[in-house]
Design a protein around this motif. Structure first.
Motif, PDB file in Angstrom:
ATOM      1  N   GLU A 138     -67.412 -99.695  75.483  1.00  0.00           N
ATOM      2  CA  GLU A 138     -66.674 -98.475  75.806  1.00  0.00           C
ATOM      3  C   GLU A 138     -65.868 -98.049  74.583  1.00  0.00           C
ATOM      4  O   GLU A 138     -65.222 -98.877  73.945  1.00  0.00           O
ATOM      5  N   ILE A 139     -65.913 -96.746  74.285  1.00  0.00           N
ATOM      6  CA  ILE A 139     -65.069 -96.169  73.242  1.00  0.00           C
ATOM      7  C   ILE A 139     -63.976 -95.383  73.967  1.00  0.00           C
ATOM      8  O   ILE A 139     -64.230 -94.308  74.520  1.00  0.00           O
ATOM      9  N   TYR A 140     -62.771 -95.926  73.982  1.00  0.00           N
ATOM     10  CA  TYR A 140     -61.719 -95.345  74.807  1.00  0.00           C
ATOM     11  C   TYR A 140     -61.145 -94.055  74.236  1.00  0.00           C
ATOM     12  O   TYR A 140     -60.583 -93.235  74.976  1.00  0.00           O
ATOM     13  N   ASN A 141     -61.268 -93.854  72.937  1.00  0.00           N
ATOM     14  CA  ASN A 141     -60.750 -92.619  72.332  1.00  0.00           C
ATOM     15  C   ASN A 141     -61.835 -91.576  72.156  1.00  0.00           C
ATOM     16  O   ASN A 141     -61.696 -90.655  71.349  1.00  0.00           O
ATOM     17  N   PHE A 142     -62.918 -91.673  72.952  1.00  0.00           N
ATOM     18  CA  PHE A 142     -64.024 -90.734  72.744  1.00  0.00           C
ATOM     19  C   PHE A 142     -63.642 -89.273  73.035  1.00  0.00           C
ATOM     20  O   PHE A 142     -64.211 -88.362  72.409  1.00  0.00           O
ATOM     21  N   PRO A 143     -62.700 -88.965  73.956  1.00  0.00           N
ATOM     22  CA  PRO A 143     -62.376 -87.539  74.135  1.00  0.00           C
ATOM     23  C   PRO A 143     -61.842 -86.892  72.855  1.00  0.00           C
ATOM     24  O   PRO A 143     -62.227 -85.765  72.506  1.00  0.00           O
ATOM     25  N   GLU A 144     -60.951 -87.623  72.132  1.00  0.00           N
ATOM     26  CA  GLU A 144     -60.436 -87.075  70.877  1.00  0.00           C
ATOM     27  C   GLU A 144     -61.526 -86.987  69.815  1.00  0.00           C
ATOM     28  O   GLU A 144     -61.620 -86.009  69.064  1.00  0.00           O
ATOM     29  N   LEU A 145     -62.353 -88.039  69.733  1.00  0.00           N
ATOM     30  CA  LEU A 145     -63.450 -88.032  68.762  1.00  0.00           C
ATOM     31  C   LEU A 145     -64.400 -86.875  69.042  1.00  0.00           C
ATOM     32  O   LEU A 145     -64.846 -86.177  68.110  1.00  0.00           O
ATOM     33  N   ARG A 146     -64.703 -86.658  70.294  1.00  0.00           N
ATOM     34  CA  ARG A 146     -65.627 -85.590  70.682  1.00  0.00           C
ATOM     35  C   ARG A 146     -65.072 -84.214  70.286  1.00  0.00           C
ATOM     36  O   ARG A 146     -65.802 -83.385  69.733  1.00  0.00           O
ATOM     37  N   ARG A 147     -63.776 -83.977  70.561  1.00  0.00           N
ATOM     38  CA  ARG A 147     -63.171 -82.683  70.191  1.00  0.00           C
ATOM     39  C   ARG A 147     -63.243 -82.457  68.688  1.00  0.00           C
ATOM     40  O   ARG A 147     -63.569 -81.350  68.220  1.00  0.00           O
ATOM     41  N   ASP A 148     -62.950 -83.513  67.911  1.00  0.00           N
ATOM     42  CA  ASP A 148     -62.996 -83.375  66.453  1.00  0.00           C
ATOM     43  C   ASP A 148     -64.415 -83.103  65.965  1.00  0.00           C
ATOM     44  O   ASP A 148     -64.622 -82.239  65.093  1.00  0.00           O
ATOM     45  N   LEU A 149     -65.373 -83.811  66.526  1.00  0.00           N
ATOM     46  CA  LEU A 149     -66.764 -83.626  66.101  1.00  0.00           C
ATOM     47  C   LEU A 149     -67.289 -82.245  66.483  1.00  0.00           C
ATOM     48  O   LEU A 149     -68.033 -81.615  65.712  1.00  0.00           O
ATOM     49  N   LEU A 150     -66.901 -81.759  67.651  1.00  0.00           N
ATOM     50  CA  LEU A 150     -67.302 -80.398  68.039  1.00  0.00           C
ATOM     51  C   LEU A 150     -66.718 -79.374  67.079  1.00  0.00           C
ATOM     52  O   LEU A 150     -67.390 -78.390  66.714  1.00  0.00           O
ATOM     53  N   SER A 151     -65.485 -79.588  66.645  1.00  0.00           N
ATOM     54  CA  SER A 151     -64.850 -78.651  65.714  1.00  0.00           C
ATOM     55  C   SER A 151     -65.542 -78.655  64.358  1.00  0.00           C
ATOM     56  O   SER A 151     -65.432 -77.681  63.599  1.00  0.00           O
ATOM     57  N   ARG A 152     -66.251 -79.739  64.060  1.00  0.00           N
ATOM     58  CA  ARG A 152     -66.987 -79.846  62.802  1.00  0.00           C
ATOM     59  C   ARG A 152     -68.417 -79.325  62.918  1.00  0.00           C
ATOM     60  O   ARG A 152     -69.197 -79.437  61.976  1.00  0.00           O
ATOM     61  N   GLY A 153     -68.781 -78.803  64.088  1.00  0.00           N
ATOM     62  CA  GLY A 153     -70.088 -78.178  64.254  1.00  0.00           C
ATOM     63  C   GLY A 153     -71.154 -79.041  64.911  1.00  0.00           C
ATOM     64  O   GLY A 153     -72.301 -78.609  65.043  1.00  0.00           O
ATOM     65  N   HIS A 154     -70.804 -80.257  65.318  1.00  0.00           N
ATOM     66  CA  HIS A 154     -71.792 -81.109  65.978  1.00  0.00           C
ATOM     67  C   HIS A 154     -72.027 -80.642  67.404  1.00  0.00           C
ATOM     68  O   HIS A 154     -71.114 -80.118  68.062  1.00  0.00           O
ATOM     69  N   ARG A 155     -73.244 -80.863  67.892  1.00  0.00           N
ATOM     70  CA  ARG A 155     -73.602 -80.473  69.250  1.00  0.00           C
ATOM     71  C   ARG A 155     -73.900 -81.715  70.083  1.00  0.00           C
ATOM     72  O   ARG A 155     -74.557 -82.647  69.610  1.00  0.00           O
ATOM     73  N   PHE A 156     -73.446 -81.713  71.321  1.00  0.00           N
ATOM     74  CA  PHE A 156     -73.612 -82.845  72.230  1.00  0.00           C
ATOM     75  C   PHE A 156     -74.493 -82.428  73.412  1.00  0.00           C
ATOM     76  O   PHE A 156     -74.397 -81.309  73.908  1.00  0.00           O
ATOM     77  N   ARG A 157     -75.298 -83.362  73.874  1.00  0.00           N
ATOM     78  CA  ARG A 157     -76.087 -83.107  75.087  1.00  0.00           C
ATOM     79  C   ARG A 157     -75.556 -83.901  76.279  1.00  0.00           C
ATOM     80  O   ARG A 157     -75.987 -83.677  77.413  1.00  0.00           O
ATOM     81  N   THR A 158     -74.638 -84.863  76.049  1.00  0.00           N
ATOM     82  CA  THR A 158     -74.067 -85.659  77.125  1.00  0.00           C
ATOM     83  C   THR A 158     -72.541 -85.502  77.122  1.00  0.00           C
ATOM     84  O   THR A 158     -71.974 -84.916  76.203  1.00  0.00           O
ATOM     85  N   ASN A 159     -71.907 -86.057  78.155  1.00  0.00           N
ATOM     86  CA  ASN A 159     -70.450 -86.003  78.256  1.00  0.00           C
ATOM     87  C   ASN A 159     -69.803 -87.370  78.091  1.00  0.00           C
ATOM     88  O   ASN A 159     -68.621 -87.546  78.388  1.00  0.00           O
ATOM     89  N   GLY A 160     -70.570 -88.351  77.632  1.00  0.00           N
ATOM     90  CA  GLY A 160     -70.064 -89.712  77.526  1.00  0.00           C
ATOM     91  C   GLY A 160     -69.606 -90.074  76.133  1.00  0.00           C
ATOM     92  O   GLY A 160     -69.475 -89.226  75.241  1.00  0.00           O
TER      93      GLY A 160
END
Length: 639
Positions: A74-96
């Protein structure tokens, strides 16, 4: 939470072998499976769905599918990591959380591990570079084994998965056995098999073009930090524990906690109760023997916080699970508290999918009685020139003193005082002392382990510690040895055997790093262990829980080996199968058994020999077939 497996090769990997490994790991992930294969890699995983239950399947890919990952943990800080990565232009297909890995790898390469807060063992395949990256979390909560065969490498969450694709190759590593008999576990990087290694905690493995490199990326820094006052430090300890607990309560599946009645698990339950709008589900194991039974203290905490409390009593009949434990633990493992750990996990899984626990509190806040014992022994210094004479006196007493006598205790004390503090601590952590192993080993094993000093492993840990005080040094050594080799293995295996995810707030690396910088006198003061933590928890826990003597999560093994387990021990250790291995001197084994019956406490040593023998019969004498089974029943894939 999952089991992962894979193969990488300069030629072509075998996808069928990876599927076989994943079959063996089905208990780690009963909710599904996933695979990826290309010209040089085959990756697989079994999934226990906890976060993004409906959409978090693996393997995961980056946008152009050139970077692929499988992930356990489990990556417990994934919500923050996800927000940062989205701001950098990465695209996600899952919510995990797992999909963060491939995008973090694109941004940071192997330094992605420094951005992760959690427990993990993962593999990232970079198809463009032909590079496989394996990583294990900082303290070693999640396991990872690998076999390097030159041009190819296979890896898996469990040793038996690798054994399943190479039946008959299981040859015992005598050095690993030598270390096991000292420490009750096989320390990384060894495994009990010659051709398989463990990736150590806090390490990365790079495979590229058939070459393997392993490097450490994290170690706990005990450099002293600033402490304004005890009160401020106590408040900070509560803040960090609450925050570490809060991020570990994120789950789409039912969640609860192990509650032993000790300080650490009780503190976690108290933190959960403060954060949860409904009663926390708690689970305790007890014994008929009052010396080992902590249920009354667990009930006191459960009553205070109105938890939904469940209990189970373990007696000698529970030892019927020994063959099951031998299967799940993969390697010889002699910590007998694996028995209640398995049962509390089994009990918990009937009600929840995730359970928080108190692991790590002792190593961060100075909870073991042996820390106070070492502090007392530091006052009795023996000059270097006198140590040989003191050791001779001690061993002479041990050779002639009756079992359980004052002279025998005096012999042990003199022997310990003759050692350096580092070796003194190693002896405290030993199951078999070096001289006992010399008496035990048959000729061939003596030859194969000649010149191998198991205590050198702890010597290295002491030399590598940046702690200033002896007390912090001891905790640093435990974080690098006993914690990942024993405690975390026990919890991982016993919970995953029951498809249960275990989370440990006290092992949050930010909490650990802060606690490492505390002065030693805030951890062990006089005869008081966990001085600061107890002060921090005064308003959270009953006084009798905070200040009673530490019991530990033990079992009445000494009694069982004189009663219910007596005949089993003799049968397992002295029958023809055991004797013909030629590893141990039969007369030495019988002496241990006889002396234990006479009152000498050899329970830990006898149990260690029994666990090795049971493991050998299950995994070497009867190599895993091509179609793996658990307790004789074939495994079936889902999905």
């Amino acid at each position: 939470m999952c089991g992962v497996a894979g193969m990488v090769s300069t030629a072509s990997p075998d996808p069928a072998a990876v599927r076989t490994m994943c079959d063996v790991l089905a208990h780690r992930g009963p909710d599904g499976e996933g695979f990826h294969t290309d010209d040089h890699v085959a990756l697989g995983m079994r999934r226990l769905a906890v976060i993004d239950v409906s959409g978090g399947d693996q393997p995961v890919f980056n946008e152009d599918r050139s970077v692929i990952a499988v992930f356990n943990g489990e990556i417990y800080n994934f919500p923050e990591l996800r927000r940062d990565l989205l701001s950098r232009g990465h695209r996600f297909r899952t919510n995990g959380d797992s999909e963060c890995l491939v995008h973090l790898y694109e941004e940071h390469g192997e330094d992605l591990v420094h951005h992760l807060r959690g427990m993990f063992a993962f593999a990232v395949w970079d198809a463009g570079k032909g590079r496989l990256l394996l990583a294990r979390d900082r303290v070693g909560k999640k396991p990872l084994y690998y076999r390097d065969a030159g041009g190819s490498l296979a890896f898996a969450s469990e040793l038996k998965a690798l054994s399943a694709i190479a039946p008959g190759r299981g040859e015992v590593d005598p050095v690993a056995l030598h270390h096991y008999l000292t420490y009750q576990y096989v320390p990384a990087p060894w495994s009990i098999l010659r051709d398989v290694r463990k990736l150590p905690p806090g390490c990365l493995l790079n495979w590229q073009g058939g070459r393997v490199q392993v490097r450490r990326y994290w170690e706990l820094d005990f450099t002293p930090g600033a402490v304004t006052s005890e009160q401020e430090a106590a408040e900070r300890a509560r803040e960090l524990l609450l925050e570490a607990t809060a991020i570990r309560m994120l789950s789409e599946r039912p969640l609860g906690a192990f509650l032993s009645g000790g300080i650490d698990s009780s503190a976690v339950v108290a933190a959960m109760a403060r954060l949860s709008p409904k009663p926390v589900k708690t689970f305790s194991i007890g014994f008929e023997d009052a010396q080992f039974d902590e249920r009354a203290h667990a009930r006191a905490v459960a009553r205070q916080y109105g938890t939904d409390h469940h209990e189970f009593v373990v007696d000698a009949s529970a030892l019927e699970i020994l063959p099951t434990l031998a299967w799940y633990f993969d390697e010889p493992f002699a910590d007998s508290s694996a028995i209640p750990s398995f049962y509390v996990a089994q009990l918990s899984r009937r009600h929840v999918t995730v359970a928080l626990n108190g692991d790590g509190g002792d190593e961060s806040f100075g909870g073991y009685a042996r820390y106070a014992q070492m502090a007392r022994m530091e006052k009795f210094r023996v000059h270097t020139s006198l140590r040989p004479a003191v050791k001779h006196m001690g061993r002479s007493l041990l050779a002639v003193a009756p079992a359980c006598s004052k002279r025998r205790r005096a012999g042990r004390a003199l022997t310990a005082l003759s050692e350096t503090p580092q070796r003194r601590y190693a002896r405290l952590m030993s199951y078999f002392m070096p001289e006992q192993k010399q008496d035990l080993y048959a000729e061939q094993l003596l030859e194969e382990t000649a010149g191998i000093d198991s205590y050198e492993l702890l010597d290295q840990a002491f030399r590598g510690s940046r702690a200033v005080s002896r007390m912090n040094q001891l905790m640093d050594v435990d974080v690098n040895s006993y914690l990942p080799g024993d405690l975390l293995v026990k919890v991982d295996i016993s919970t995953m055997a029951n498809s249960l995810e275990a989370r440990s707030p006290f092992l949050d690396h930010r909490l650990m790093e802060w606690a490492a910088g505390l002065p030693a006198e805030l951890k062990v003061r006089g005869g008081t262990t966990k001085y600061l933590l107890k002060k921090a928890l005064r308003d959270w826990l009953p006084h009798e829980v905070l200040y009673r003597p530490k019991q530990g999560f033990g079992v009445p093994m000494g009694h069982w080996l004189r009663t219910d387990l007596k005949d089993v021990a003799w049968d397992v250790l002295t029958d023809r199968t055991a004797v013909e291995r030629g590893l141990f001197r039969p007369e030495a084994v019988r002496t241990l058994l006889k002396e234990h019956q006479a009152g000498e406490d050899h329970a830990r040593r006898i149990w260690a020999l029994m666990q090795f023998e049971l493991w050998h019969r299950r995994f070497v004498d009867q190599p895993l077939p091509g179609s793996p089974t658990v307790d004789g029943q074939p495994l079936r894939r889902t999905g």
